[in-house]
Motif scaffolding. Sequence first.
Motif, PDB file in Angstrom:
ATOM      1  N   ALA A 110       0.878  -1.359  -0.092  1.00  0.00           N
ATOM      2  CA  ALA A 110      -0.037  -0.023  -0.205  1.00  0.00           C
ATOM      3  C   ALA A 110       0.942   1.161   0.000  1.00  0.00           C
ATOM      4  O   ALA A 110       1.914   1.240   0.710  1.00  0.00           O
ATOM      5  CB  ALA A 110      -0.906   0.045   1.296  1.00  0.00           C
ATOM      6  N   HIS A 111       0.710   2.016  -1.050  1.00  0.00           N
ATOM      7  CA  HIS A 111       1.061   3.462  -1.131  1.00  0.00           C
ATOM      8  C   HIS A 111       2.652   3.241  -1.438  1.00  0.00           C
ATOM      9  O   HIS A 111       3.612   4.158  -1.595  1.00  0.00           O
ATOM     10  CB  HIS A 111       1.265   4.315   0.361  1.00  0.00           C
ATOM     11  CG  HIS A 111      -0.355   4.428   0.822  1.00  0.00           C
ATOM     12  ND1 HIS A 111      -1.260   5.028   0.027  1.00  0.00           N
ATOM     13  CD2 HIS A 111      -0.784   3.881   1.888  1.00  0.00           C
ATOM     14  CE1 HIS A 111      -2.160   5.029   1.001  1.00  0.00           C
ATOM     15  NE2 HIS A 111      -2.152   4.349   1.873  1.00  0.00           N
ATOM     16  N   THR A 266      12.586  15.711   1.911  1.00  0.00           N
ATOM     17  CA  THR A 266      12.827  14.607   2.507  1.00  0.00           C
ATOM     18  C   THR A 266      11.464  13.857   3.001  1.00  0.00           C
ATOM     19  O   THR A 266      10.916  13.074   2.528  1.00  0.00           O
ATOM     20  CB  THR A 266      13.489  14.691   3.810  1.00  0.00           C
ATOM     21  OG1 THR A 266      14.830  15.438   3.491  1.00  0.00           O
ATOM     22  CG2 THR A 266      13.926  13.389   4.457  1.00  0.00           C
ATOM     23  N   SER A 267      10.874  14.454   3.942  1.00  0.00           N
ATOM     24  CA  SER A 267       9.350  13.794   4.353  1.00  0.00           C
ATOM     25  C   SER A 267       8.268  14.767   4.366  1.00  0.00           C
ATOM     26  O   SER A 267       7.053  14.439   4.037  1.00  0.00           O
ATOM     27  CB  SER A 267       9.571  13.494   5.674  1.00  0.00           C
ATOM     28  OG  SER A 267      10.348  12.186   5.888  1.00  0.00           O
ATOM     29  N   SER A 268       8.313  16.189   4.648  1.00  0.00           N
ATOM     30  CA  SER A 268       7.127  16.779   4.966  1.00  0.00           C
ATOM     31  C   SER A 268       7.390  18.363   4.457  1.00  0.00           C
ATOM     32  O   SER A 268       8.555  18.766   4.149  1.00  0.00           O
ATOM     33  CB  SER A 268       6.701  16.908   6.243  1.00  0.00           C
ATOM     34  OG  SER A 268       7.577  17.623   7.179  1.00  0.00           O
ATOM     35  N   VAL A 269       6.354  19.213   4.150  1.00  0.00           N
ATOM     36  CA  VAL A 269       6.501  20.560   3.952  1.00  0.00           C
ATOM     37  C   VAL A 269       6.885  21.371   5.142  1.00  0.00           C
ATOM     38  O   VAL A 269       6.037  21.392   6.035  1.00  0.00           O
ATOM     39  CB  VAL A 269       5.252  21.052   3.199  1.00  0.00           C
ATOM     40  CG1 VAL A 269       5.245  22.632   3.069  1.00  0.00           C
ATOM     41  CG2 VAL A 269       5.207  20.175   2.126  1.00  0.00           C
ATOM     42  N   LEU A 488       4.929   5.840   4.062  1.00  0.00           N
ATOM     43  CA  LEU A 488       3.918   4.676   3.587  1.00  0.00           C
ATOM     44  C   LEU A 488       2.486   4.958   4.153  1.00  0.00           C
ATOM     45  O   LEU A 488       1.820   3.968   3.982  1.00  0.00           O
ATOM     46  CB  LEU A 488       4.608   3.416   3.764  1.00  0.00           C
ATOM     47  CG  LEU A 488       5.621   3.040   2.770  1.00  0.00           C
ATOM     48  CD1 LEU A 488       6.370   1.760   3.189  1.00  0.00           C
ATOM     49  CD2 LEU A 488       5.223   2.958   1.387  1.00  0.00           C
ATOM     50  N   SER A 489       2.493   5.970   5.213  1.00  0.00           N
ATOM     51  CA  SER A 489       1.267   6.029   5.892  1.00  0.00           C
ATOM     52  C   SER A 489       0.867   7.494   5.637  1.00  0.00           C
ATOM     53  O   SER A 489       0.679   8.324   6.518  1.00  0.00           O
ATOM     54  CB  SER A 489       1.518   5.760   7.452  1.00  0.00           C
ATOM     55  OG  SER A 489       2.110   4.582   7.431  1.00  0.00           O
ATOM     56  N   PRO A 490       0.149   7.683   4.438  1.00  0.00           N
ATOM     57  CA  PRO A 490      -0.152   9.272   4.367  1.00  0.00           C
ATOM     58  C   PRO A 490      -1.444   9.895   4.943  1.00  0.00           C
ATOM     59  O   PRO A 490      -1.495  11.124   5.258  1.00  0.00           O
ATOM     60  CB  PRO A 490      -0.237   9.379   2.699  1.00  0.00           C
ATOM     61  CG  PRO A 490      -0.560   7.876   2.464  1.00  0.00           C
ATOM     62  CD  PRO A 490       0.176   7.063   3.283  1.00  0.00           C
TER      63      PRO A 490
END
Length: 505
Positions: A110-111, A266-269, A488-490
Motif C-alpha cells: 500500500a502506497h 525529505t518527508s514533509s513541507v 507509506l502512511s499518508p
Amino acid sequence: MHSPPTAEAAVAEELAVVRPGLVSRYAAELPGARAAVLTRLWRALAHEPLPWLTDRADGPDGLTLRLADGRRLHGPRPDPYATAAYVRAVRLDEVAYDDPARLMTDLAVAHGSAFAVELGHSVASLALSRAGAPEPSATWPVHDWEWERRVVDGHPYHPGCRSRPGFSVAEQLAYGPEHGPLVRLGLLAVAAGECLMTGGWPDELRDGERLLVPTHPWQAEHVLKRTCDTGIDARPLMSLRTLELPGAFDEPCGPHVKTALSARLTSSVRDISVTSVAVSATLSAFAQTLAARLDGLLHITRTLGAVTANSPDIAAVLRESPQAYAAPGSGERVVPVAALSTTGLSDSPAWLADFTRLALTVGLRLLDLGVALEAHGQNLLVVLSATGAPVRLVYRDLADIRVSPARLARHGIPVPELTGRLVTDDVTALRRKLFGSLVAGSLAGTAGSAAALRGALQSAVPDLPRTPDLVALVEEPVPAKALTLMRLSPGAPGDQWTGLPNPLR
C-alpha cells in the motif's frame, strides 16, 4: 504507449541541456547513489514496524524478511547505525534488486508506488549532488555555508535523503548548497500593518512603512507566482531554505535567514507557521535563560526577528550565526555535527568518546530541566578548539523542541507562555524527541556504525549522573523515527516511531 523515463534518465536528459559537463560524472555516481538509498531502505525494512512484514529471521548469511503474502526478502545483516552504503543488492524470492525504486515497486504494498517515485528521485538527486559537489579538501572551511555544503548526501538514514520533488535539475544546481551557488533572495515588500512581527527587524530590511521579507526564488516563482523588485545575495545552508546573509545587520557574522519554502523536502513541507513567528521571541529569551544553567557548555543562537504576512507562504526568521560563539582569536571553529564525518576527527575513538560525553551531558541535563532538543546533525553544532577538541555545543532552530512544564516547575524555572505541540509532560514523548535526534541521529551519524557508537557510549556513560532518563537510554531500545513507515502512511498525522537495538545491550 511509451513509459515515462525513470528519474535517473530524466535528470540525465535535463543535465545534458543545462550542464553538459556534469553528465559523465553524474552517470558514474549513479551506482553509488543507488546503494546509498538501498542501504537506508534496508535499514527501514529491518527495523521499522511495517504492517506487511510478518517475520524477521537472522541467519548465518544475513537477514530474511517474510512478507504477509509469503514472499521472502533477503539481504545483509543490517547495522541500524551504519552510514556507509554497504547494501549493494537484496533478493525478493529469487530476483536480485540493486535499485531501491524498482524494489519498492515490485513489493507492491500500500502506497508503495508513490514512495517508489520518491526513491527514484532520491537516487537521481543524490547522484547529481555528488557529481556537482567539490572535491574533498584537507583545508577546513571558514564560513558557515562552506561547512554545510560538505553535507552532500543529506539525511544519513532517510531513504528520501535527497528527494527534492518539484525542483528541476536547473533549480537543484541553482539552490542546492552542495553545488555552492549564490542565491538571489527576493525582498518582498509588505506593509508593516499587515504583518505579524516579533523581535526586531533590521533597517536593511525595511522600506519606510514596509517590511522587506526575504523570499526564496523557488517560492516566489512556484508558490507566490510573482517577482520581487529588489533582492539580496545569500549562500544556502544544508536545510536549503535557510541561507547565510552577507556580514552586515550589526552582527559579527552574517546572520542566517530561514525562508518560507513550501516544498516537501525529505518527508514533509516545512513551512514557517504564523504560530512559530508569534512565539519566536518568547522561545529565544527562554532558551537563553536555560543555556545559562549549563555552565558554558551550550549556546543557543538568538532569534533576531521573525515576520509573517499572516501566511506560512510569506514569512522569514532571522537568527544569529553559530560562528558568533567561537571565541575571537582562539582558533575555534563551529561545525555542524552533520559535517563532522568530513573532518576525520570521528575516526579517533578517544575523540568520539569525548564528543559523545559532551553531547549527552548537555542533552540529559537540559532534559532533566524540562526541555528536549531536536538535536539532529543539522540543528546541533560543536565548537572545536584550535586542536580539534570538542569544547562546547551550539544549538539552532527552536521550532521543534519539547517543553515540560512539570519538569521546569520542579527546578523552579518559570514556564514560558507556550501552547500546542511544543508543550508536553509525557516522558515517552520527551525522551523520543531527544534520544531519537541526538543518539539515533547525531551520535550515530558521527560514529558511523553500531560498533563505534557502542565504544563511545561505553566510555561516556559511566561519567554521567544516573538519572531515570539515563537509565532509559542505557536499558531500553533507542527510539528513532520510522521514516519509511511515515512515508507509506499518508493518512497518519504526526511522527511514528520504532525502537533500534540498544548498542549497550
